[in-house]
Enzyme design. Structure first.
Site, PDB file in Angstrom:
ATOM      1  N   GLN A  52      64.173  19.511 -20.956  1.00 22.34           N
ATOM      2  CA  GLN A  52      65.515  18.910 -20.886  1.00 22.34           C
ATOM      3  C   GLN A  52      65.594  17.814 -19.824  1.00 22.34           C
ATOM      4  O   GLN A  52      66.632  17.637 -19.181  1.00 22.34           O
ATOM      5  CB  GLN A  52      66.566  20.002 -20.635  1.00 22.34           C
ATOM      6  CG  GLN A  52      66.877  20.837 -21.855  1.00 22.34           C
ATOM      7  CD  GLN A  52      67.468  20.014 -22.999  1.00 22.34           C
ATOM      8  OE1 GLN A  52      68.112  18.989 -22.784  1.00 22.34           O
ATOM      9  NE2 GLN A  52      67.247  20.454 -24.228  1.00 22.34           N
ATOM     10  N   SER A  53      64.521  17.088 -19.625  1.00 23.87           N
ATOM     11  CA  SER A  53      64.497  16.023 -18.616  1.00 23.87           C
ATOM     12  C   SER A  53      65.472  14.889 -18.958  1.00 23.87           C
ATOM     13  O   SER A  53      65.383  14.290 -20.032  1.00 23.87           O
ATOM     14  CB  SER A  53      63.076  15.469 -18.524  1.00 23.87           C
ATOM     15  OG  SER A  53      63.065  14.254 -17.807  1.00 23.87           O
TER      16      SER A  53
END
Ligand SMILES: *Cc1c(COP(=O)(O)O)cnc(C)c1O
Length: 333
Positions: free
Chosen positions: A75-76
């Site tokens: 989920q960067s």
């Protein structure tokens, strides 16, 4: 100091607004709180990495690259903004994700940022938790070179002296806004992770002789490690800009009391902070970075850390695109 000496592409909506938060300030009963809306940088739902990418992508273009490689968690936010930037300038984008979160939900693995990465056309590879991510990026780079491509590696979080220039610029922007609006800023607070944001702010605030303390709220490692990381990058950044030796170790202050059990693991104070900002100001924050940063600021206000201070600025570094990936861990009551 002249930032225009450094190659830069325009990716962000700048300047971002700096807004007063009346209901939150009144509710907490401490200093007046302003929010610097770097969640509104515009590109691919915005966030702090876009400022860094203006300088990083320009450097990649200068080096005739046609593909960028970067890394992060699934989920960067950094990966998502890099994917959008690459699409905008017509480069291929290779993302390497470390499976940092065990027992991840379906939403975490497929929704939020990672869904947007796919929309932006990035190629995604996953590696096991604990992998040497720099080595992984080098391997992908070699593979692409063998195919005749010219890769450019962007470090995790876009945090190197080139990327940090984006936050040197943000410091200048905040100071200009404060002067224009006649606001004396006593402290700037924000979430700190890969260190580029704080390093750039510290250098910018120092180079302008503004005397504004920068307080980073850690989301990952303990205080000394985080401060050392920021200090080192701030020194490298000032040197890169031709201002060696302007940063002192005590210019770098991080508070890492709000990490909880670890990176990306939710805490009750983070959850409460996200609800408070949603309900008092209609603003969206994320659980991994900006929510923990806020939790720190709110608790420090309650503990009178800012006693005697009139105005503080919280930099909203973005992340709300990831919210939908966390609906199962965030309580709305
Ligand atoms: C990356 C990120 C941060 C931390 O910035 P660093 O430059 O990595 O320290 C803070 N907030 C959000 C939303 C981020 O994505």
């Amino acid at each position: 100091m002249l930032l225009s000496r450094f190659p830069r592409v325009s990716l962000a909506h700048l300047p971002t607004p700096m807004e007063y938060m009346p209901r939150l300030s009144e509710h907490l009963g401490g200093p007046e709180i302003y929010v610097k809306r770097d969640d509104c940088t515009g590109l691919g739902t915005g966030g702090n990495k876009t400022r860094k990418l203006e300088f990083l992508i320009a450097d990649a273009q200068k080096k005739k690259a046609n593909v960028v490689i970067t890394q992060g968690a699934v989920q960067s936010n950094h990966a998502r903004q890099t994917a959008a930037a690459a699409a905008k300038v017509g480069m291929q984008c290779e993302l390497i994700f470390e499976k940092r979160v065990t027992d991840a939900s379906d939403a975490y693995l497929k929704s939020g940022n990672v869904f947007l990465d796919q929309l932006f056309g990035a190629n995604i590879r996953e590696v096991e938790k604990g992998s040497d991510m720099n080595e992984e990026m080098d391997e992908v780079a070699n593979e692409l070179i063998r195919k005749g491509l010219t890769p450019y590696i962007i470090p995790g979080g876009g945090s190197n002296p080139i990327g940090a220039l984006g936050y040197v610029d943000c410091a200048l922007e905040i100071i200009a806004q404060a002067n224009q609006e006649n606001i004396v800023i006593d402290t700037i607070v924000h979430a700190t992770g890969s260190a580029g944001t704080q390093a750039g702010l510290v250098v910018g605030a120092k180079a302008m002789n503004s005397n504004i303390p920068i307080l980073g709220i850690g989301v990952n490692v303990e205080k000394k490690l985080q401060e050392d990381k920021v200090y080192q990058l701030a020194c490298e950044t000032s040197e890169y800009m031709g201002l060696p030796g302007i940063i002192n170790r005590e210019d770098v202050v991080a508070n890492c009391d709000y990490v909880g059990e670890g990176y990306g693991i939710s805490t009750q104070s983070m959850n409460e902070a996200i609800l408070m900002l949603a309900r008092y100001e209609g603003l969206l924050f994320d659980p991994v970075y900006s929510g923990k940063g806020l939790a720190g600021m709110i608790d420090l206000i309650k503990k009178d850390y800012f006693e005697g201070q009139k105005n503080i600025v919280f930099i909203h570094t973005g992340g709300s695109a990831g919210l939908f990936a966390y609906h199962d861990i965030l309580k709305t009551q």
